[in-house]
Design an enzyme around this catalytic site. Structure first.
Site, PDB file in Angstrom:
ATOM      1  N   HIS A   8      41.101 -11.641  -6.150  1.00 34.91           N
ATOM      2  CA  HIS A   8      40.460 -11.128  -4.941  1.00 34.91           C
ATOM      3  C   HIS A   8      41.316  -9.986  -4.394  1.00 34.91           C
ATOM      4  CE1 HIS A   8      38.031 -10.766  -1.496  1.00 34.91           C
ATOM      5  NE2 HIS A   8      38.465 -11.762  -0.755  1.00 34.91           N
TER       6      HIS A   8
ATOM      7  N   HIS B  97      32.706  -5.762 -11.597  1.00 34.72           N
ATOM      8  CA  HIS B  97      32.518  -6.415 -10.301  1.00 34.72           C
ATOM      9  C   HIS B  97      31.464  -7.503 -10.437  1.00 34.72           C
ATOM     10  CE1 HIS B  97      31.710  -6.952  -5.991  1.00 34.72           C
ATOM     11  NE2 HIS B  97      32.901  -6.419  -5.807  1.00 34.72           N
TER      12      HIS B  97
ATOM     13  N   ASP C  43      39.316  -1.693  -6.320  1.00 27.70           N
ATOM     14  CA  ASP C  43      40.755  -1.829  -6.537  1.00 27.70           C
ATOM     15  C   ASP C  43      41.343  -0.746  -7.434  1.00 27.70           C
ATOM     16  OD1 ASP C  43      41.093  -4.361  -5.089  1.00 27.70           O
ATOM     17  OD2 ASP C  43      39.799  -5.154  -6.662  1.00 27.70           O
TER      18      ASP C  43
END
Length: 394
Positions: free
Chosen positions: A226, A265, A321
């Site tokens: 996460h 994702h 990210d």
């Protein structure tokens, strides 16, 4: 009962696609690659808004007037200070302690310094403002303390984004760096029912207070799948170290069935809209700093897309990210602060979700979360297993 492996595999592990509650706060269209905050496209907000205004939007379900935003900013600035005793307590921690463990502990500890809001909705908003304002100060204080440096007090003349960078480094950022970091905060402020937000809502459903629910969310955010993912991306960049090594590194990882952090994702089936913005911010910072990290990250993106297609026949796209890692690194932010900085932004979304859950703003009534589990453990018949004393067990 015979263990049925096939039966287990039909379970929706990870609650993928399961609708657990309604929300008015944010929405993702994974197919089109769109993210909406309270009806506003995230791309419009990054172009026109600020983090402070976006936080107001998430909390109050509307864009503020000039007076409302000024009052909100004043409250945020006044709430930036944390108790001196809390900073003293930080000095008792090991210098190499995980910053997320520190953050979780001291966010929870805020309940010992400030009244809990209980059932008062107005007080909940005050606690939300308190959290949004204090989380950056907690993180910046820890960064200074663990490096043996003097703590820097908040500067009321600086924006939320600029003030954190100043408290952390002792240097006031220029307007370009301030804007880049501000946009990063907007992009990370909310993302529907991700792991940490779901955790916050679950805890809030028990009628726990704001600090407790947010502390639980920080615990969920700390995991590498996460919030910890961008830290892993930067570790990957540092490990590869050279752009010419990217392609063979990616090819080997994927051939071994391993993941490339920052790619793919659970919800988006196309380019993550946040990654689009962050990619351009990383490009801009690289042009300013003359560092290699953007070029390497872009090479990781193209190499992973190419290898996934050739090896597995699948499309894959960057997530939030991938490029945020290089941005924070070029902003001279320590790698292990990447996830805490995620929390600086996401606490605004958590607070909005906690209030929505606690006061049934998107549901007919409040309800304690209590999902059902299917037992697949030991079965000894309808009467249960026979208990044998210790001396009779083989």
């Amino acid at each position: 009962m015979k263990f049925d492996r096939h039966y287990m595999e039909t379970k929706n592990i990870g609650l993928r696609g399961i609708e657990v509650a309604d929300t008015k706060i944010s929405n993702i269209d994974g197919g089109k690659g769109k993210l909406i905050y309270r009806g506003f496209d995230i791309l419009d907000l990054t172009k026109n808004s600020t983090f402070e205004e976006t936080a107001y939007l998430l909390l109050y379900d509307k864009l503020p007037t000039k007076q409302e935003l000024n009052e909100f900013n004043t409250k945020l600035v006044e709430a930036r200070y944390i108790p001196k005793q809390m900073q003293k307590n930080m000095e008792n921690w090991r210098g190499d302690a995980d910053p997320m463990d520190m953050l979780q502990a001291f966010v929870s500890a805020l309940a010992g310094y400030y009244d809990e809001e209980f059932a008062n909705k107005d007080a909940s908003y005050e606690k939300a403002i308190n959290l949004i304002a204090k989380v950056p100060t907690i993180i910046a204080s820890w960064q200074r303390i663990r490096n043996g440096l003097q703590i820097i007090d908040p500067d009321a003349s600086l924006s939320h984004a600029a003030n954190f960078l100043y408290m952390m480094s002792g240097e006031k950022p220029d307007s370009e760096v301030e804007k880049i970091f501000d946009v990063c905060l907007i992009l990370h402020a909310d993302h529907t029912f991700n792991a940490s937000t779901f955790t916050a809502r679950q805890v809030a459903s028990t009628r726990a207070h704001m600090y407790s629910a947010s502390s639980a969310a920080i615990g969920a955010l700390s995991g590498e799948l996460h919030g910890g993912a961008n830290t892993e991306v930067m570790k990957m960049l540092l490990e590869i170290s050279d752009i010419d090594k990217v392609e063979p590194w990616i090819k080997e990882k994927l051939s071994q069935g391993e993941k490339v952090m920052g790619m793919g994702h659970a919800v988006y089936k196309t380019y993550d809209p946040r990654a689009q913005v962050l990619k351009e911010l990383s490009r801009k910072l690289a042009a300013k700093s003359k560092e290699k990290w953007f070029d390497m990250t872009e090479k990781i993106e193209t190499a992973t897309i190419s290898e996934m297609k050739s090896q597995k026949g699948k499309d894959i796209y960057p997530n939030v990210d991938l490029y945020s890692a290089s941005i924070y690194y070029m902003l001279k932010i320590p790698v292990d602060l990447n996830t805490p900085i995620f929390a600086i932004s996401r606490v605004a979304g958590w607070a909005a979700h906690i209030i929505e859950e606690k006061f049934a703003e998107a549901a007919p009534k409040t309800a304690l979360y209590r999902p059902k589990a299917v037992y697949v453990g030991k079965y000894c018949g309808p009467q249960g297993c026979e208990y044998k004393t210790l001396d009779l067990r083989k």
